[in-house]
Structures are given as C-alpha cells and as structure tokens.
Design an enzyme around this catalytic site. Structure first.
Site, PDB file in Angstrom:
ATOM      1  N   ASP A  63       0.865  -1.179   0.000  1.00 48.04           N
ATOM      2  CA  ASP A  63       0.000   0.000   0.000  1.00 48.04           C
ATOM      3  C   ASP A  63       0.898   1.224   0.000  1.00 48.04           C
ATOM      4  O   ASP A  63       1.634   1.466   0.959  1.00 48.04           O
ATOM      5  CB  ASP A  63      -0.913  -0.007   1.227  1.00 48.04           C
ATOM      6  CG  ASP A  63      -2.078   0.966   1.093  1.00 48.04           C
ATOM      7  OD1 ASP A  63      -2.099   1.740   0.113  1.00 48.04           O
ATOM      8  OD2 ASP A  63      -2.963   0.953   1.963  1.00 48.04           O
TER       9      ASP A  63
ATOM     10  N   ASP B 120      -2.669   2.263  -6.230  1.00 47.61           N
ATOM     11  CA  ASP B 120      -1.603   2.290  -5.219  1.00 47.61           C
ATOM     12  C   ASP B 120      -1.602   1.090  -4.287  1.00 47.61           C
ATOM     13  O   ASP B 120      -0.961   1.118  -3.240  1.00 47.61           O
ATOM     14  CB  ASP B 120      -1.719   3.566  -4.384  1.00 47.61           C
ATOM     15  CG  ASP B 120      -3.022   3.645  -3.604  1.00 47.61           C
ATOM     16  OD1 ASP B 120      -4.003   2.991  -4.014  1.00 47.61           O
ATOM     17  OD2 ASP B 120      -3.071   4.356  -2.594  1.00 47.61           O
ATOM     18  N   GLU B 121      -2.295   0.019  -4.663  1.00 48.17           N
ATOM     19  CA  GLU B 121      -2.457  -1.084  -3.715  1.00 48.17           C
ATOM     20  C   GLU B 121      -2.551  -2.400  -4.477  1.00 48.17           C
ATOM     21  O   GLU B 121      -3.213  -2.478  -5.514  1.00 48.17           O
ATOM     22  CB  GLU B 121      -3.724  -0.842  -2.899  1.00 48.17           C
ATOM     23  CG  GLU B 121      -3.970  -1.801  -1.777  1.00 48.17           C
ATOM     24  CD  GLU B 121      -5.246  -1.458  -1.017  1.00 48.17           C
ATOM     25  OE1 GLU B 121      -5.563  -2.205  -0.080  1.00 48.17           O
ATOM     26  OE2 GLU B 121      -5.925  -0.464  -1.368  1.00 48.17           O
TER      27      GLU B 121
END
Length: 484
Positions: free
Chosen positions: A11, A105-106
């Site tokens: 993350d 983003d993860e």
C-alpha cells in the site's frame, strides 16, 4: 491458510499527496490535500502532515479547508499517478505472475507462486528489497504487509504505515486480531459495525467468542459465517491475477445544480464521449449503457438500455444516453451526472443503425479524471460555455497543482488562479524550491504541460529480484518487524 507469510500486500503511503510532494519541492514536509476544489469537492488523499489536522479521504473539501486552512489544495493529476502506478506494478510483476491490483496504489502478490519466497526470512528479504526498489524507481514510499492470508497481509500493511514493513507469523493470527476493532475485518463498514456495537460486540475477540450461530442470527448466513471465520483468523481467498472489470463509467458532480435542460444533455453527451475513451483504452466494448442522475434533493435515478450487441462507438453510446435522459425528470436541478457501460466484451459488434446514419464521427475528448475526486468537468460545448464565468473557465484551464511551461521560465505548476491572473511556481522534482510569478490567464507564453518524471534517472531493476542490491539504510528503508 499457509504455513509461511508468503502473501504480500503493498500500500503506497498517501499516494496522490506523496506524488505531489515529490514533484513539488516547495511542498515537502507541508500539509497537502488532493481532491475536488469546488464547493462540492471531496478529499481524495491527504498527506500525513494534513492528517495531523484531522483531514482524511472522503471528507468534503470545504470541511478540510476549515481544519487545515494553510494546506496546499491541489486538483488530482491522474496521468502522473498512473505512470507511477505502472512502474510499481511492473516491479511487483517481476516478483510473481500472481499480482492482484486493488487500485492504482495497492496490490496483493503471491510470492510463493513466483518462487521468490517460501519462508519468513525470504519473504521479509523480498519485502525490504521491494521497498528499496520502489523508492529508487519512483522516489515514493510504500508500506508492506506479509502474512499467510490476504486479510492478514492487508492488516499488516495498515499497521506498518507509514513507510514500514510488518510480518505476521502464521499461527499468531487470533492473538493479534483479538483486541482489534471489528472494523478491521473486510466487509465490516459503518452500518455493520454499528449493528454489532449495539449487540455488544466491538472487538474481533467479541466476534470469535459470540460464535457462528449468533453472528448468523445477527447478519444472515453468508455474512455471519464469513465474519466468524475471519474473526478466528481464517481466510483462504487466493491472489487472483486477473480482476476483470465489469463496467466502465464516468461521472461529474457540479458546483451548482444544472437547471437548463440543454446544458444537462450537453453534459451527458460529453460524459458519454469520455466513457467511450476509457472503454477503448481498456480495449473493451459494452452492451448496456447506464445513465445516473442525482437530483437537487440527493435522490438518485439510474436508467439503462441494452443494445443488440457490444459496441465502442461514441455515437451509439451518446445517443443511448440521450434517450435515457428523456425518461428522467430533471425539474428542480441536477447535481451529478454519470454515464457507464456494462456487459463488457473483448470485441465490438458495430451498431447497424449508427453505420446507416453515415458513420457520424464524434470528436474524441481527452480523458480527464479529476471528477472522480469531486472536481470540475471538462470544458463544455460552446453553447454551455457562455453560461460560465471567466473565473470558472480560468479554473478549468489552470487547475491548481497542474503542470505548465513558460517560454522564458520553463516548467512549473499552478498555485492558483483568479481575477484574470494565474500564479505559477517554477520548480521541478529534483530542483530546489522555485520562485513564484503571476501572469495573465491568457498569456501566450504560458501553456499547459505534461508531468515530469519524479525520478530523472531511476535505478534499473529489470533483473529484479535476482540481482537486487541488499536492503540499505537511509530514507525509505527502515527495518521491518514481526508479530507476535
């Protein structure tokens, strides 16, 4: 459940805001809020400096301004964020064929499937090396969680934030989860959490102690059984490499309610064009067109029309959306419009009526996604443009935080615009904080520009992880920890 912590969850830390700080030297160490800046704007991401004032994602921007009036408020730059995300996902893809992106983003990574880790020591080493690689390639930091299941790996990365690494040893799951809030578990949102609280269950241990039968009574069979298993630390969901999109859609929230029926139709057609741009970018076509209308009183109407076959023709989608609009009462005003396409396919079956109409070609518009965070839309058509003020038009052309280039002063970014002026700070990601200058909004020497790379000469990790350097000390490489 695995006997080794070989599922990794990455993350990125305050991704949008951190990318803006990396791109803008003058904002490093200062509160930054990224999101929609209009009266109805919503915070997409807040930097850790802004979070100290109580600002968080999904908060109305107006409320954030009251909490942190001196923060920098910027409109999202999705072109930059996607570029950085592609770099990060590329690194993950070299670790394993099983990478499950959850957002820009993860992502989850199955290290065991990639043969890059099979025990705690090797998993920890890969996690540390990954954080080093991300920092070297993008200039940003990410938090890594390692565990024997997806649920626990995600919990670990959250506990490791910011810029950390946490390993949860298999066999310690229940002791770790017991004191945590029920909200830590997947599927427990505000409503379910409040329902459980009223039943006297606030911690994960409360759920485990209550037993499966009680949770089934409170939440129903499917949810109750699943929640009890998670409370005991069980989660056997696999990492899935392909997360096939079920729909493509775009929507805009308007600063002021739209009352003019012609303007509403113009916006629907513009949204249909943007939706088709996304559809084509994904190399997909769709069979069902969906229109979403949120009215002045917050009531939301959804209408859909299924075509004879999948299409990515902008004329077909635009006309279908317009037909759907005819069946919606917009009296009183419209605050949000959305157009989507579902029933996706990998091929296109052209609409015969569209071809018979002379294959009318709709002008393609650039895909701008600021609206996903509650911002303004693209410039409207000429008829609607006359209804906007010069200030609104300036805000559309010079969004706060976006890149510009001046013939004399070079690359910079917009600090703000108003009263016929635009203020620009001239600096680049690897330069010292730059000077601020003000220009007329129509200065011919000032033009919008593309974002610059955050790292000018990134380290080559094409051979990663075989020849990846050992974890080094310094920013972005703090040591990890294990739980228990």
């Amino acid at each position: 459940m695995r006997s080794a912590p070989t599922i990794l969850h990455l993350d990125m830390d305050a991704f949008y805001a951190s990318a803006e700080q990396a791109a803008k030297p003058s904002l490093r160490g200062k509160p930054v809020v990224v999101g929609g800046l209009g009266p109805r704007g919503v915070v997409a991401t807040a930097s850790y400096e802004a979070r100290r004032f109580g600002v968080h994602s999904a908060m109305p921007t107006a409320q954030a301004r009251r909490l942190a009036p001196n923060a920098a408020y910027l409109v999202p730059r999705f072109t930059l964020y996607r570029t950085v995300s592609d770099q990060v996902m590329g690194l993950l893809g070299q670790l394993s064929p099983l990478v499950e992106p959850l957002s820009l983003d993860e992502a989850f990574v199955d290290l065991e499937a990639g043969g890059t880790a099979d025990d705690t020591a090797s998993a920890r080493a890969i996690g540390e090396q990954l954080r080093d690689a991300i920092r070297a390639v993008t200039g940003l930091t990410g938090s890594v969680g390692l565990a024997g299941s997806k649920m626990l790996a995600k919990i670990a990365s959250e506990e490791a934030k910011p810029n950390g690494l946490l390993v949860i040893e298999p066999g310690t799951e229940r002791d770790l989860l017991a004191p945590m809030s029920v909200r830590i578990l997947p599927g427990v949102g505000p409503a379910t959490g409040d329902h459980l609280r009223r039943a006297g269950m606030t911690t994960v241990d409360d759920l485990a102690t209550a037993g499966e039968a009680e949770l089934v009574r409170l939440l129903g069979k499917a949810h109750g059984v699943a929640l009890h298993r998670m409370a005991l630390g069980y989660d056997d969901r696999p990492v899935v490499a392909e997360r096939d999109a079920k729909s493509v859609s775009v929507e805009d929230t308007f600063d002021m309610d739209l009352h003019d029926r012609v303007r509403v139709r113009t916006e629907v057609e513009r949204l249909a064009d943007r939706c088709v741009q996304r559809l084509r970018a994904a190399e997909r076509s769709g069979r069902t067109v969906v229109l979403k209308v949120r009215r002045y009183d917050f009531s939301t109407l959804t209408r859909s029309e299924t075509l004879r076959g999948p299409t990515d023709d902008p004329t077909v989608v635009r006309e279908a959306a317009a037909r759907l609009l005819e069946a919606v009462d917009t009296t009183g005003g419209v605050r949000l419009l959305g157009v989507g396409v579902t029933g996706l396919a990998d091929y296109t079956q052209e609409d015969l009526f569209a071809q018979a109409a002379g294959e009318r070609a709709a002008p393609e518009v650039p895909a701008q996604e600021e609206q996903d965070a509650g911002g303004h839309g693209d410039e409207p058509a000429d008829g609607a443009q006359e209804q906007e003020t010069a200030e609104q038009l300036a805000a559309r052309r010079w969004p706060a935080g976006h890149d510009v280039c001046h013939d004399t002063y070079g690359h910079g970014w917009v600090q703000g615009s108003g009263v016929g002026r635009v203020t620009v700070r001239f600096e680049e990601p690897e330069s010292p904080p730059g000077r601020v200058r003000t220009f007329r909004v129509d200065d011919p020497e000032l033009q919008p520009a593309d974002p610059l790379p955050l790292v000018r000469d990134p380290v080559d990790y094409s051979s990663w992880p075989a020849r990846l350097p050992k974890s080094r000390s310094g920013p972005g490489s703090s040591g990890g920890e294990s739980r228990p």
